[in-house]
Design a protein around this motif. Structure first.
Motif, short mmCIF file in Angstrom:
data_model
loop_
_atom_site.label_atom_id
_atom_site.label_comp_id
_atom_site.label_asym_id
_atom_site.label_seq_id
_atom_site.Cartn_x
_atom_site.Cartn_y
_atom_site.Cartn_z
N LYS A 9 0.83 -1.21 0.00
CA LYS A 9 0.00 0.00 0.00
C LYS A 9 0.86 1.25 0.00
N LYS A 13 0.92 4.31 -2.68
CA LYS A 13 0.70 5.69 -2.25
C LYS A 13 1.86 6.58 -2.68
N GLU A 14 3.08 6.11 -2.49
CA GLU A 14 4.27 6.89 -2.89
C GLU A 14 4.31 7.10 -4.41
N ASN A 16 1.69 7.22 -6.19
CA ASN A 16 0.45 7.92 -6.52
C ASN A 16 -0.34 7.17 -7.60
#
Length: 183
Positions: A9, A13-14, A16
């Motif tokens: 996850k 997220k990093e 995007n």
């Protein structure tokens, strides 16, 4: 218990990008063809949500070494073959990345592990240094009322070799025990 899903996850997220999660056991069925159909559906969902990361936890459930032709293994073989075929269609330009997690790497089919499918293999274990363990214990001590004699240092020393899930469970159990003892 070591944070494989959390890591996947965090990568999404990093980067995007969208995150699509599945469990290998979601693809195991009694009826031949259902697992392969679910693999195709997963990749259709990914294609509709590019760029994305597909995370398959417990990939050993669908990626076990292939074996002979009994009815039970026939669906497994079709499911794995479908996954291999779909992975062959991926490259760095189509916007889909697959991350698989397992606690049983030795059970995975060699075709799944070859370059071009899962190129990188990482071992994620419990924290090995004091700083990392302290941060983990601090995270799970947060919002817990502690007696004056309980310190991060003391708690962390008791957690050597434990995974994140084990640390969380030990600290939650300590809370329950202290409540039972009216502390």
């Amino acid at each position: 218990g070591v944070g494989k899903t959390l890591l996947a996850k965090a990568i999404a997220k990093e980067a995007n990008v969208n995150f699509i999660s599945a469990s290998g056991s979601d693809f195991s069925e009694m009826f031949v063809g259902v697992g392969a159909a679910r693999v195709r559906s997963l990749f259709e969902l990914a294609a509709a949500n590019v760029p994305c990361i597909i995370f398959i936890d417990e990939i050993d459930c669908m990626g076990k070494r292939r074996k002979g032709g009994d009815g039970a293994s026939q669906d497994h073989n079709q499911t794995l073959n479908c996954l291999l075929q779909k992975m062959d269609g991926l490259n760095s330009f189509n916007g889909v990345m697959i991350i698989g997690a397992t606690n049983r790497k030795e059970d995975l089919d060699e075709a799944l592990m070859r370059p071009g499918r899962f190129d990188k293999h990482y071992f994620i274990g419990p924290p090995t240094c004091k700083k990392d363990r302290d941060e983990l214990v601090k995270l799970y001590l947060d919002r817990k009322k502690l007696s004056d004699d309980v310190t991060l240092e003391k708690a962390s020393k008791l957690m050597v070799g434990m995974t994140g899930a084990e640390v969380e469970e030990a600290l939650n159990t300590a809370v329950y025990v202290s409540l039972q003892d009216n502390r």
